[in-house]
Design a protein around this motif. Sequence first.
Motif, PDB file in Angstrom:
ATOM      1  N   LEU A 181       8.167   6.224 -10.164  1.00 43.43           N
ATOM      2  CA  LEU A 181       9.043   5.917  -9.039  1.00 43.43           C
ATOM      3  C   LEU A 181       8.518   6.541  -7.752  1.00 43.43           C
ATOM      4  O   LEU A 181       8.582   5.933  -6.680  1.00 43.43           O
ATOM      5  N   TRP A 182       7.973   7.755  -7.856  1.00 47.39           N
ATOM      6  CA  TRP A 182       7.346   8.368  -6.689  1.00 47.39           C
ATOM      7  C   TRP A 182       6.166   7.524  -6.216  1.00 47.39           C
ATOM      8  O   TRP A 182       5.915   7.408  -5.005  1.00 47.39           O
ATOM      9  N   ALA A 183       5.445   6.928  -7.164  1.00 44.39           N
ATOM     10  CA  ALA A 183       4.283   6.103  -6.800  1.00 44.39           C
ATOM     11  C   ALA A 183       4.710   4.916  -5.948  1.00 44.39           C
ATOM     12  O   ALA A 183       4.036   4.560  -4.968  1.00 44.39           O
ATOM     13  N   VAL A 184       5.836   4.291  -6.296  1.00 47.61           N
ATOM     14  CA  VAL A 184       6.340   3.165  -5.500  1.00 47.61           C
ATOM     15  C   VAL A 184       6.725   3.647  -4.105  1.00 47.61           C
ATOM     16  O   VAL A 184       6.441   2.986  -3.096  1.00 47.61           O
ATOM     17  N   ALA A 185       7.382   4.810  -4.039  1.00 49.42           N
ATOM     18  CA  ALA A 185       7.802   5.356  -2.750  1.00 49.42           C
ATOM     19  C   ALA A 185       6.596   5.645  -1.862  1.00 49.42           C
ATOM     20  O   ALA A 185       6.566   5.257  -0.681  1.00 49.42           O
ATOM     21  N   TRP A 186       5.582   6.318  -2.411  1.00 49.24           N
ATOM     22  CA  TRP A 186       4.406   6.646  -1.608  1.00 49.24           C
ATOM     23  C   TRP A 186       3.653   5.395  -1.171  1.00 49.24           C
ATOM     24  O   TRP A 186       3.142   5.327  -0.045  1.00 49.24           O
ATOM     25  N   ASP A 187       3.591   4.412  -2.037  1.00 49.09           N
ATOM     26  CA  ASP A 187       2.942   3.155  -1.666  1.00 49.09           C
ATOM     27  C   ASP A 187       3.697   2.498  -0.508  1.00 49.09           C
ATOM     28  O   ASP A 187       3.086   1.947   0.418  1.00 49.09           O
ATOM     29  N   THR A 188       5.031   2.574  -0.549  1.00 47.89           N
ATOM     30  CA  THR A 188       5.846   2.021   0.530  1.00 47.89           C
ATOM     31  C   THR A 188       5.593   2.768   1.834  1.00 47.89           C
ATOM     32  O   THR A 188       5.393   2.150   2.892  1.00 47.89           O
ATOM     33  N   TRP A 189       5.600   4.083   1.773  1.00 46.73           N
ATOM     34  CA  TRP A 189       5.411   4.888   2.984  1.00 46.73           C
ATOM     35  C   TRP A 189       4.019   4.679   3.591  1.00 46.73           C
ATOM     36  O   TRP A 189       3.886   4.555   4.817  1.00 46.73           O
ATOM     37  N   GLU A 190       3.015   4.615   2.739  1.00 44.00           N
ATOM     38  CA  GLU A 190       1.656   4.389   3.252  1.00 44.00           C
ATOM     39  C   GLU A 190       1.530   3.018   3.901  1.00 44.00           C
ATOM     40  O   GLU A 190       0.922   2.865   4.966  1.00 44.00           O
ATOM     41  N   THR A 191       2.108   2.005   3.255  1.00 44.59           N
ATOM     42  CA  THR A 191       2.039   0.650   3.807  1.00 44.59           C
ATOM     43  C   THR A 191       2.790   0.566   5.130  1.00 44.59           C
ATOM     44  O   THR A 191       2.330  -0.068   6.087  1.00 44.59           O
ATOM     45  N   LEU A 192       3.953   1.206   5.204  1.00 46.57           N
ATOM     46  CA  LEU A 192       4.730   1.204   6.439  1.00 46.57           C
ATOM     47  C   LEU A 192       3.955   1.909   7.558  1.00 46.57           C
ATOM     48  O   LEU A 192       3.976   1.467   8.717  1.00 46.57           O
ATOM     49  N   ALA A 193       3.263   2.995   7.227  1.00 46.66           N
ATOM     50  CA  ALA A 193       2.443   3.690   8.227  1.00 46.66           C
ATOM     51  C   ALA A 193       1.309   2.786   8.710  1.00 46.66           C
ATOM     52  O   ALA A 193       1.000   2.747   9.909  1.00 46.66           O
ATOM     53  N   ASP A 194       0.685   2.053   7.788  1.00 49.87           N
ATOM     54  CA  ASP A 194      -0.376   1.112   8.167  1.00 49.87           C
ATOM     55  C   ASP A 194       0.166   0.024   9.090  1.00 49.87           C
ATOM     56  O   ASP A 194      -0.468  -0.334  10.095  1.00 49.87           O
ATOM     57  N   MET A 195       1.338  -0.508   8.756  1.00 43.49           N
ATOM     58  CA  MET A 195       1.955  -1.536   9.588  1.00 43.49           C
ATOM     59  C   MET A 195       2.277  -0.986  10.987  1.00 43.49           C
ATOM     60  O   MET A 195       2.057  -1.660  11.997  1.00 43.49           O
ATOM     61  N   THR A 196       2.782   0.234  11.025  1.00 41.12           N
ATOM     62  CA  THR A 196       3.172   0.842  12.287  1.00 41.12           C
ATOM     63  C   THR A 196       1.966   1.121  13.175  1.00 41.12           C
ATOM     64  O   THR A 196       2.057   1.038  14.406  1.00 41.12           O
ATOM     65  N   SER A 197       0.836   1.435  12.565  1.00 42.84           N
ATOM     66  CA  SER A 197      -0.348   1.845  13.330  1.00 42.84           C
ATOM     67  C   SER A 197      -1.115   0.686  13.949  1.00 42.84           C
ATOM     68  O   SER A 197      -1.996   0.901  14.790  1.00 42.84           O
ATOM     69  N   GLN A 198      -0.804  -0.543  13.549  1.00 47.13           N
ATOM     70  CA  GLN A 198      -1.518  -1.695  14.098  1.00 47.13           C
ATOM     71  C   GLN A 198      -1.263  -1.824  15.607  1.00 47.13           C
ATOM     72  O   GLN A 198      -0.144  -1.592  16.077  1.00 47.13           O
ATOM     73  N   SER A 199      -2.293  -2.205  16.357  1.00 51.48           N
ATOM     74  CA  SER A 199      -2.157  -2.291  17.818  1.00 51.48           C
ATOM     75  C   SER A 199      -1.108  -3.297  18.255  1.00 51.48           C
ATOM     76  O   SER A 199      -0.486  -3.152  19.309  1.00 51.48           O
ATOM     77  N   ASP A 200      -0.902  -4.340  17.443  1.00 50.13           N
ATOM     78  CA  ASP A 200       0.096  -5.364  17.775  1.00 50.13           C
ATOM     79  C   ASP A 200       1.357  -5.212  16.927  1.00 50.13           C
ATOM     80  O   ASP A 200       2.114  -6.167  16.751  1.00 50.13           O
ATOM     81  N   SER A 201       1.589  -4.009  16.407  1.00 48.84           N
ATOM     82  CA  SER A 201       2.720  -3.772  15.506  1.00 48.84           C
ATOM     83  C   SER A 201       4.056  -4.036  16.186  1.00 48.84           C
ATOM     84  O   SER A 201       4.274  -3.676  17.347  1.00 48.84           O
ATOM     85  N   ALA A 202       4.966  -4.681  15.426  1.00 52.53           N
ATOM     86  CA  ALA A 202       6.313  -4.941  15.923  1.00 52.53           C
ATOM     87  C   ALA A 202       7.322  -3.964  15.320  1.00 52.53           C
ATOM     88  O   ALA A 202       8.532  -4.116  15.524  1.00 52.53           O
ATOM     89  N   VAL A 203       6.837  -2.965  14.578  1.00 50.44           N
ATOM     90  CA  VAL A 203       7.733  -1.991  13.949  1.00 50.44           C
ATOM     91  C   VAL A 203       8.397  -1.146  15.029  1.00 50.44           C
ATOM     92  O   VAL A 203       7.721  -0.555  15.871  1.00 50.44           O
ATOM     93  N   LYS A 204       9.736  -1.101  15.007  1.00 42.89           N
ATOM     94  CA  LYS A 204      10.482  -0.323  15.989  1.00 42.89           C
ATOM     95  C   LYS A 204      10.444   1.174  15.629  1.00 42.89           C
ATOM     96  O   LYS A 204      10.352   1.533  14.455  1.00 42.89           O
ATOM     97  N   PRO A 205      10.537   2.057  16.608  1.00 46.24           N
ATOM     98  CA  PRO A 205      10.415   3.513  16.356  1.00 46.24           C
ATOM     99  C   PRO A 205      11.429   4.062  15.356  1.00 46.24           C
ATOM    100  O   PRO A 205      11.136   5.034  14.647  1.00 46.24           O
ATOM    101  N   LYS A 206      12.623   3.468  15.277  1.00 47.96           N
ATOM    102  CA  LYS A 206      13.653   4.003  14.388  1.00 47.96           C
ATOM    103  C   LYS A 206      13.204   4.042  12.931  1.00 47.96           C
ATOM    104  O   LYS A 206      13.569   4.948  12.182  1.00 47.96           O
ATOM    105  N   VAL A 207      12.431   3.043  12.518  1.00 52.34           N
ATOM    106  CA  VAL A 207      12.045   2.937  11.104  1.00 52.34           C
ATOM    107  C   VAL A 207      11.086   4.063  10.692  1.00 52.34           C
ATOM    108  O   VAL A 207      11.370   4.807   9.741  1.00 52.34           O
ATOM    109  N   PRO A 208       9.919   4.236  11.364  1.00 49.68           N
ATOM    110  CA  PRO A 208       9.042   5.349  10.959  1.00 49.68           C
ATOM    111  C   PRO A 208       9.675   6.713  11.202  1.00 49.68           C
ATOM    112  O   PRO A 208       9.381   7.673  10.475  1.00 49.68           O
TER     113      PRO A 208
END
Length: 382
Positions: A181-208
């Motif tokens: 279960l921790w593995a799923v959580a870490w995979d989610t957090w890493e993917t969300l960080a990757d999405m957030t770091s993109q130059s054209d990212s639409a991720v709003k600040p509240k989520v990260p």
Amino acid sequence: VESSHWNAIFIQIRDIARDNRPEVRNSAMKTFLHTLITHGKSVPSDCWQPFIWDVFLKILDGVHDEALKAEHSERLGEAVQVEGALKPEQGRQALLVHHTRNTAVKQWNETRATAVDAVVRLIRVYHDLLTGAVPDLLDALQCSFVHLKHSALHWAEEVSLVGTRCIRDMFLSQTVYPPSLWAVAWDTWETLADMTSQSDSAVKPKVPTLMIEGIMELYQKSREAGTLKDNFPSERIKTLLDICDKILRSPAALASHSFPSKLQSAVLECIEALAPLEDQGLYRNIFQQLIRYVPDHSTIHSCLLTAGGEEGAAAEALLATFGDVEYCRKVMDTAEKLFSSVHLSPALRQETFPQFVKMYSAVILTRYISRGACTLWKSAIR
């Protein structure tokens, strides 16, 4: 009430949760949650196994599928109308509304957020009961975490916030969870960080921001419970530092009118709260990471030369490279607190001391870019 009656009632609620009418399915979700929260302890133990697999998870599956269908229809240009409330005197009245305000997609996203929140709340409230009544509970939790991952990584902010918060809540309710279960959580957090770091990212600040704050809550709870080595081994802390690095450089971290932004502050507070660290080598990683966020000799000289000595242009160049002055100052403060910590070994302090001297000597040069940079070089002198 017999088991067959409970099963029949909740199978009906499960099916209604996929109703095309928002008010009907949302009412079903409220009934589902309220009934089990109020009367859950009266439910026969043999009902919980089918409840988990045939009701809880099927609701998540069904709402997920319907939300995807709505998104597909909207892409094809089919969904711009949402039906109005039921009126006894005239049946159903269709209301044409602005497509960005009340589309089928938006309605299904709201239902999806409600469903995820309700299922996670019930699992948390009745976790001990489920442990004894559902032999394959771990498999069911694994399936629920996959839904939480999909929600946390969803493009809609309201869904992503609920998914991110629910991952945190699931771990907060239990001292120890299996590595899977921790593995799923870490995979989610890493993917969300990757999405957030993109130059054209639409991720709003509240989520990260919520994600970082949630991880720190789990870190502190693990420390208090004595499970830090299990939940946050050295490799996971390195992963967390990588996540922090990506987020600090993201568009979401700069989407603010004042600095350091709330997201930047959350990340730096997260890094500072990692101490004390048993693995002293992690301090080395942290110092190297923090020093990269502060202007160095070559960058400051480059900004001055490019600007031809003109302070305003040099200040703008420095700002574009490293961000706001107050943000850089907070980075320096964080590094200094960790360096001054009693938990840092003398050998590592001696090893990293030259790096800090080099950092401060470079920052002092910002006095030649006096516009807005005075707090930075004065901090370096202190």
